[in-house]
Structures are given as C-alpha cells and as structure tokens.
Scaffold this motif. Structure first.
Motif, PDB file in Angstrom:
ATOM      1  N   MET B 163      25.492  44.912  24.751  1.00 53.36           N
ATOM      2  CA  MET B 163      24.434  43.896  24.659  1.00 53.36           C
ATOM      3  C   MET B 163      24.591  43.071  23.386  1.00 53.36           C
ATOM      4  N   ARG B 164      24.907  43.775  22.310  1.00 55.68           N
ATOM      5  CA  ARG B 164      25.043  43.064  21.025  1.00 55.68           C
ATOM      6  C   ARG B 164      26.222  42.098  21.085  1.00 55.68           C
ATOM      7  N   LEU B 165      27.350  42.586  21.573  1.00 54.82           N
ATOM      8  CA  LEU B 165      28.548  41.749  21.581  1.00 54.82           C
ATOM      9  C   LEU B 165      28.474  40.634  22.634  1.00 54.82           C
ATOM     10  N   HIS B 166      27.654  40.849  23.634  1.00 53.06           N
ATOM     11  CA  HIS B 166      27.478  39.811  24.666  1.00 53.06           C
ATOM     12  C   HIS B 166      26.459  38.755  24.205  1.00 53.06           C
ATOM     13  N   HIS B 167      25.894  38.970  23.025  1.00 53.95           N
ATOM     14  CA  HIS B 167      24.898  38.058  22.438  1.00 53.95           C
ATOM     15  C   HIS B 167      23.669  37.942  23.324  1.00 53.95           C
ATOM     16  N   TYR B 168      23.329  39.046  23.982  1.00 55.67           N
ATOM     17  CA  TYR B 168      22.123  39.038  24.792  1.00 55.67           C
ATOM     18  C   TYR B 168      20.923  38.753  23.899  1.00 55.67           C
ATOM     19  N   PRO B 169      19.999  37.899  24.203  1.00 54.91           N
ATOM     20  CA  PRO B 169      19.797  37.199  25.480  1.00 54.91           C
ATOM     21  C   PRO B 169      20.368  35.787  25.507  1.00 54.91           C
ATOM     22  N   ASN B 170      21.361  35.524  24.689  1.00 58.89           N
ATOM     23  CA  ASN B 170      21.909  34.169  24.687  1.00 58.89           C
ATOM     24  C   ASN B 170      23.337  34.151  25.228  1.00 58.89           C
ATOM     25  N   GLY B 171      23.618  35.040  26.133  1.00 60.64           N
ATOM     26  CA  GLY B 171      24.977  35.121  26.650  1.00 60.64           C
ATOM     27  C   GLY B 171      25.264  34.099  27.735  1.00 60.64           C
ATOM     28  N   TRP B 172      26.488  34.161  28.187  1.00 56.75           N
ATOM     29  CA  TRP B 172      26.925  33.238  29.247  1.00 56.75           C
ATOM     30  C   TRP B 172      27.953  34.003  30.081  1.00 56.75           C
ATOM     31  N   CYS B 173      27.871  33.903  31.367  1.00 53.18           N
ATOM     32  CA  CYS B 173      28.866  34.598  32.186  1.00 53.18           C
ATOM     33  C   CYS B 173      29.202  33.786  33.429  1.00 53.18           C
ATOM     34  N   VAL B 174      30.364  34.065  33.962  1.00 54.60           N
ATOM     35  CA  VAL B 174      30.841  33.390  35.169  1.00 54.60           C
ATOM     36  C   VAL B 174      31.201  34.460  36.200  1.00 54.60           C
ATOM     37  N   ILE B 175      30.654  34.310  37.396  1.00 58.19           N
ATOM     38  CA  ILE B 175      30.943  35.241  38.494  1.00 58.19           C
ATOM     39  C   ILE B 175      31.408  34.425  39.687  1.00 58.19           C
ATOM     40  N   LEU B 176      32.476  34.828  40.300  1.00 56.24           N
ATOM     41  CA  LEU B 176      32.979  34.086  41.450  1.00 56.24           C
ATOM     42  C   LEU B 176      32.224  34.484  42.716  1.00 56.24           C
ATOM     43  N   ASP B 177      31.950  33.486  43.539  1.00 56.50           N
ATOM     44  CA  ASP B 177      31.301  33.757  44.821  1.00 56.50           C
ATOM     45  C   ASP B 177      32.384  34.090  45.839  1.00 56.50           C
ATOM     46  N   SER B 178      32.831  35.302  45.759  1.00 54.28           N
ATOM     47  CA  SER B 178      33.942  35.735  46.602  1.00 54.28           C
ATOM     48  C   SER B 178      33.748  37.223  46.867  1.00 54.28           C
ATOM     49  N   PRO B 179      34.169  37.688  48.028  1.00 51.70           N
ATOM     50  CA  PRO B 179      33.959  39.122  48.276  1.00 51.70           C
ATOM     51  C   PRO B 179      34.789  39.972  47.338  1.00 51.70           C
ATOM     52  N   PRO B 180      34.312  41.152  47.062  1.00 50.41           N
ATOM     53  CA  PRO B 180      35.145  42.037  46.240  1.00 50.41           C
ATOM     54  C   PRO B 180      36.426  42.382  46.993  1.00 50.41           C
ATOM     55  N   PRO B 181      37.483  42.673  46.270  1.00 40.61           N
ATOM     56  CA  PRO B 181      38.727  42.996  46.972  1.00 40.61           C
ATOM     57  C   PRO B 181      38.588  44.247  47.824  1.00 40.61           C
ATOM     58  N   THR B 182      39.410  44.309  48.830  1.00 35.77           N
ATOM     59  CA  THR B 182      39.354  45.453  49.733  1.00 35.77           C
ATOM     60  C   THR B 182      39.683  46.728  48.967  1.00 35.77           C
ATOM     61  N   PRO B 183      38.830  47.727  49.087  1.00 34.85           N
ATOM     62  CA  PRO B 183      39.065  48.943  48.297  1.00 34.85           C
ATOM     63  C   PRO B 183      40.206  49.777  48.841  1.00 34.85           C
ATOM     64  N   THR B 184      40.630  50.719  48.057  1.00 35.53           N
ATOM     65  CA  THR B 184      41.689  51.636  48.481  1.00 35.53           C
ATOM     66  C   THR B 184      41.242  52.373  49.732  1.00 35.53           C
ATOM     67  N   PRO B 185      42.013  52.272  50.775  1.00 37.07           N
ATOM     68  CA  PRO B 185      41.559  52.873  52.034  1.00 37.07           C
ATOM     69  C   PRO B 185      41.892  54.356  52.141  1.00 37.07           C
ATOM     70  N   LEU B 186      41.099  55.018  52.941  1.00 42.37           N
ATOM     71  CA  LEU B 186      41.422  56.382  53.342  1.00 42.37           C
ATOM     72  C   LEU B 186      41.783  56.289  54.807  1.00 42.37           C
ATOM     73  N   TYR B 187      42.855  56.890  55.209  1.00 42.53           N
ATOM     74  CA  TYR B 187      43.181  56.843  56.620  1.00 42.53           C
ATOM     75  C   TYR B 187      42.904  58.214  57.203  1.00 42.53           C
ATOM     76  N   VAL B 188      41.776  58.328  57.846  1.00 42.15           N
ATOM     77  CA  VAL B 188      41.390  59.602  58.438  1.00 42.15           C
ATOM     78  C   VAL B 188      41.210  59.386  59.933  1.00 42.15           C
ATOM     79  N   ARG B 189      41.873  60.169  60.692  1.00 42.55           N
ATOM     80  CA  ARG B 189      41.743  60.010  62.145  1.00 42.55           C
ATOM     81  C   ARG B 189      40.304  60.354  62.537  1.00 42.55           C
ATOM     82  N   TYR B 190      39.626  59.419  63.142  1.00 47.76           N
ATOM     83  CA  TYR B 190      38.212  59.615  63.436  1.00 47.76           C
ATOM     84  C   TYR B 190      37.948  59.806  64.908  1.00 47.76           C
ATOM     85  N   TRP B 191      38.946  59.530  65.740  1.00 49.71           N
ATOM     86  CA  TRP B 191      38.648  59.606  67.168  1.00 49.71           C
ATOM     87  C   TRP B 191      38.906  61.002  67.695  1.00 49.71           C
TER      88      TRP B 191
END
Lengths: 384, 191
Positions: B163-191
């Motif tokens: 919080m201190r280093l982010h200068h809260y409450p005067n911080g600034w941030c940028v977040i992309l409007d994009s889905p998070p990357p596909t996570p590491t998959p587990l391949y488990v036979r489900y059928w």
C-alpha cells in the motif's frame, strides 16, 4: 515590512492543502476510465468472472481451417454464445503467448500440437471443478454445428459427474446379439473413471517440417511396437479385428499395420508406451482410437465382472461375513456355505455372460458418447 | 566530519539492506506463468516503465497490441518515455487496446478484483515508477511484484508495504479488459 516580504511564503503554505486536495480530487474523478478504440467511459468494477469456463483455440498462419474456425466464433450464433459464456482465448503458433501456453500444456499435451486448429475446452479453475480439467479437445474443424454439439455434449457429461444425486443409469437396450454369444476379444474396454490417461497428443510442435502424409480417405492403422514380443500376439488379434470391422461395415477401409516410429503415423501422436493402438482416420482426422492392449485383457475383465457383479441387497445377505455371523462366528463354516451358494448361483444363470456382454457394450457406448460412437457401432455390426 | 559521513553511509546502506524486499523464486506455477525468459524482454530501457509494465501484462493476456508497445510493430510505432494516465488512455485508444485506466482511491479494489480473477496489473509502485503486479496471496496479505528494472526476479511485499509503495490512495493502475490466460489443464478421463 517583514510580514509583506514573507507574504508569498505564507500564502503558499496556506493554500498548499487546498492544492493537494484539488489534486486528489482531480485524480479521483478519473476512477475507472474504460479505454478502448471506440469508447471511453466511467466503469464500475466488473463482476467476478473467475467461475467461467475456458474455450481456447490454437491456430497457425496460412491455415484455412483456422480462419474458418475463427470466423465461425464471430458469426455462428451458437459459437458466439459459447464464446461469450466462457473465457475465450486464441493463441497463434509462433507468438510468445503461444509458447508460454505450450509450457503450461506440457502435462496434458506433452508433445504440443502439430495439426491445427485445436479446440480445447476446460472447466473453471475452481477447486469445486477439480481444477481446469480438459473436458473437450479436438484437432481440426469441419462445421460449427458439429463442433457446438460435441462441446455441449462433453460439458454435459462432465457436469453429470458433479451434479448431486444419483447418476442416470443406462436404459436397457434390445440385445444387439443373437444368443448365445461367444465372447470374443473385440469389445472395447475403456479404463475406469478418474484414470489419468491423456489422449495421445499429436507430434511435437517444434517439428514443423514433418512430411505431409499421403493417406487414403479412410484408413485403419494398427500401430505396434515391433520390439515387443508380447505385442506381436496383439497384432494378430488386432489385424483380425480390423479386417472384420472393414468387411462388416462394407467400407473401403485401408488397413495398415505400422510401427510406432514410422513416418506415416508420426503426426498421429502415438506414444511408445500405449501400443498397440488401433486408429481410425477419416479424411486425415482421427475419428476413433482403441488401445489394443485392453483387448487382450477383455476376457479376463469379463470373467471377473461375471464372478464379482455389483452386489444386490440379496447378495449382501450372503457375504462370507454375514454367513459367519449367522453361523455363530464360525468363519470356516461361513466360508464353506458361501462358496457352495456362490457355485450354485453361478450355475443357476448360464446366460449371465450374454446379459453382461450386452449391457456392457450398451454402457460403454453411452459413456464414450459420440466420439467413439462410430467405433461402437462398428463393433456392434462386427458382433452381429 | 569524515566519521559522521562514514556513519551516515553505513546507516544508509544498512537501512537499504534491511528495507529491501525479499526476492522470491516462485515455486507456485500460477506465479511462474510469466517465466523469467519472457519477463526480461521488458527490462526498462529508457524510462519507459509504464510501457514495460503494460507490455508485460499484454504478453500475459495475449494482447499483442499491448505487448508490442515498446517496439515498432503492425499495431503502431514504439511508445517510449514517461507516461501519465492521459497519455496511456490515448495510446490505448489509438491501438484499440481495451482496458481500464484507474486512478484515485479505488485502485486497490480493482487490483484485488484483477488478482482474484487471474489478471495481472500494471501499477504505480515505488517513487515515480511503474511495475507489474503478478499475484496476490489468497488471504490478500502478500503481493508479488515484478520491477521492470530487475525483471529477472519477483519481489514479495506485505500488504502494508504494498500500500505504501503503491502510494495508496493516490495510486494509478492499468488492467486489460481481456480474459485471463487459460490455466494449466488437468487431463482426467471423466466419462
């Protein structure tokens, strides 16, 4: 005079808090500006979308099927709905995000992808779903309708496992076999649930110069490892099975017995450990695969399941433990009575084997779904 | 005079060492999703810390228009030098990079939302500097930040340090409007 000389300093000190507040206010009015090429507006914090599924497609440059797939995800109503419903990512081969993604996929697809496009559907990363499991995976693309129905079927099957309450039991089907039937090692026996057994991945992605394979429209590969003595026995069995299947279906299926290292099957991604394998390729797409090693154990599995069927309420009364209790704790008497009863029960029902085989195939077919439907149908016909 | 200077120097060095954040070599695969060999491509060359940080999250989120900010690319000419919210907003619009450009006292709420949903954040951190926030512990008490001056490592900070280093409450941030990357998959036979 001193006061007048220091007035600017006093004024500055006096108005500094106002300036500071002004700066803070000025920055606070910029909260949450949404920026894009076409719009810019104040936005609230979006909803938590961590529970979404993942639909990921992998494409490459100069691949018409990839372009067609991407277009379908923009125009086809079903796929557009699927895209909005899930986290949708497109990774293009050769880019840094693609390489990073391949590193993540090492566990599930150790050899990466060589044929494109690839569509992967994963459950949400939440623990409740078991952690980003791959529920659908397809190499190649034909049409949107088929893809959508396959994805939805896969998701439904997956969700059945997580739905509380009893799972639907397969309905009894009319016997596809004439009775009596001789058990022959041609019924696919798939591994039980929860066995980690990734589908054989395609050939390594780092080898883009794989020779193009010129194969007929329909070909049935019997892939073996020639170094293993045991497999030579399996090969004979697989050959018979493959030729029977081709004959019964009345199709012009080219049956080829190849070694696991041959160039012809390199792009099919067969690992040495899983041979012998039967792979049915139609128009360069793998339609079905069957692990031949399982065939060899078929008879044994059938036998075990006949001898140890799922217990019914009546069976439970006749367990060795129960009989031991009934006979006053004498384990020897209880066991002997149990064995006699078991022997008599087995003799009472000589058609149990036929019944089991019929139900077994019906159940397997239901479980494997469309992906193996063609193979299951073929097996039915072979059985007839 | 000289002893005083020496004392001051020793005090300064000692304080700096004490205050230095612990460097971590992440073992959590989720943390290591932006591997070192990719992070080092975004080493700050000339005071372009904002573009370095946004480029890093662009790579993570598979947004090439953001990833290639530092270099000439089909998405536009390279963007170098110091930036401020207005400049970022402009070049995001020029390149059709969709995302949120947030300043003021709500940044932490946005940062927590991004972390919980698997997104990375470019944000003000330290003195006149921009860094990339890569992860937050599930209890929200620790934050993992990659500084583009030292992109070969990821630093761990407590919430108060952050919080201190982010200068809260005067911080600034940028977040992309994009889905998070596909996570590491587990391949488990489900059928």
């Amino acid at each position: 005079m001193t006061f007048i000389r220091d007035l600017p300093l006093f004024l500055f000190i006096a108005i500094w808090p106002v300036i500071s507040i002004g700066q803070t206010f000025e920055s606070s009015v910029e909260e949450g500006w949404y920026a894009s090429g076409v719009e810019s507006y104040l936005s609230d914090i979006p909803t938590d979308d961590s529970g979404k599924w993942f639909v990921t497609i992998f494409t490459m440059e100069g691949c018409s099927a990839c372009e067609s797939l991407k277009t379908s995800f923009d125009v086809d109503p079903d796929l557009v709905a699927l895209k909005r419903w899930a986290h949708f990512n497109v990774y293009k081969r050769g880019t840094n995000p693609y390489k990073m993604q391949m590193e993540r996929y090492k566990a599930a697809f150790p050899n990466g992808f060589n044929r494109f496009p690839v569509i992967v559907v994963q459950a949400p990363a939440e623990e409740a779903f078991g952690g980003a499991k791959v529920v659908f995976h397809q190499v190649g693309y034909n049409n949107a309708r088929s893809l959508t129905s396959k994805i939805i079927a896969a998701i439904r099957k997956f969700m059945d496992k997580f739905r509380p309450g009893p799972t639907p039991q397969p309905q009894p089907q009319p016997s596809p076999f004439p009775s009596p039937i001789q058990p022959t090692p041609v019924i696919p026996v798939f591994p039980p649930d929860d066995v980690i057994n990734p589908p054989a991945p395609p050939a390594p992605v780092d080898d883009p110069d794989l020779p193009a394979v010129d194969r007929p429209d329909q070909v049935l590969y019997v892939v073996t490892d020639a170094r293993r003595m045991k497999e030579r026995l399996h090969v004979a069995m697989l050959k018979v099975f493959a030729s029977k299947m081709g004959d019964k279906l009345g199709m012009e299926v080219d049956i080829r017995v190849v070694n696991v290292g041959d160039e012809e099957v390199k792009d099919l991604g067969v690992d040495e450990g899983e041979t012998p394998v039967l792979i049915y390729v139609v128009n360069d797409r793998v339609v079905a695969r069957l692990n031949g090693a399982l065939l060899a154990h078929h008879e044994q599995l059938v036998k075990e399941e006949i001898e140890h069927p799922e217990p019914t309420y009546g069976d439970m009364l006749l367990t060795p433990a129960m009989l031991t209790t009934l006979f006053g704790g004498n384990a020897a008497v209880g066991m002997i009575v149990y064995l006699i009863l078991a022997f008599l029960r087995r003799r009472e029902d000589p058609l149990k084997a036929v019944k089991f085989l019929r139900d077994n195939l019906a159940r397997r077919k239901e479980k494997t779904g469309e992906r193996f439907g063609l193979l299951a149908d073929a097996l039915n016909k072979v059985q007839k | 005079m000289i002893p005083r200077l020496v004392f001051a120097f020793v005090l300064f060095v000692g304080t700096s060492l004490f205050a230095a954040p612990p460097t971590i070599h992440p073992t959590d695969p989720e943390l290591a999703y932006l591997p070192q060999q990719y992070r080092v491509q975004f080493r700050n060359p000339d005071g372009s810390c904002v573009q370095c940080s946004i480029g890093m999250i662009g790579l993570y989120h598979n947004v090439p228009a953001a990833e290639k900010l530092l270099w000439d690319s089909p998405y536009g000419p390279k963007v170098r030098g110091g930036s401020w919210p207005g400049r970022v907003r402009n070049y995001m619009a020029d390149r059709n990079i969709q995302g949120w450009n947030i300043t003021g006292q709500d940044t932490v709420k946005w940062i927590e939302w991004a972390m919980k949903t698997g997104r990375h954040v470019a944000l003000t951190f330290k003195s006149s500097h921009f860094c990339t926030l890569m992860a937050m512990s599930p209890d929200g008490q620790y934050f993992y930040v990659c500084d583009n001056n030292t992109p070969y490592k990821v630093d761990k900070y407590t919430r108060s340090q952050f919080m201190r280093l982010h200068h809260y409450p005067n911080g600034w941030c940028v977040i992309l409007d994009s889905p998070p990357p596909t996570p590491t998959p587990l391949y488990v036979r489900y059928w």
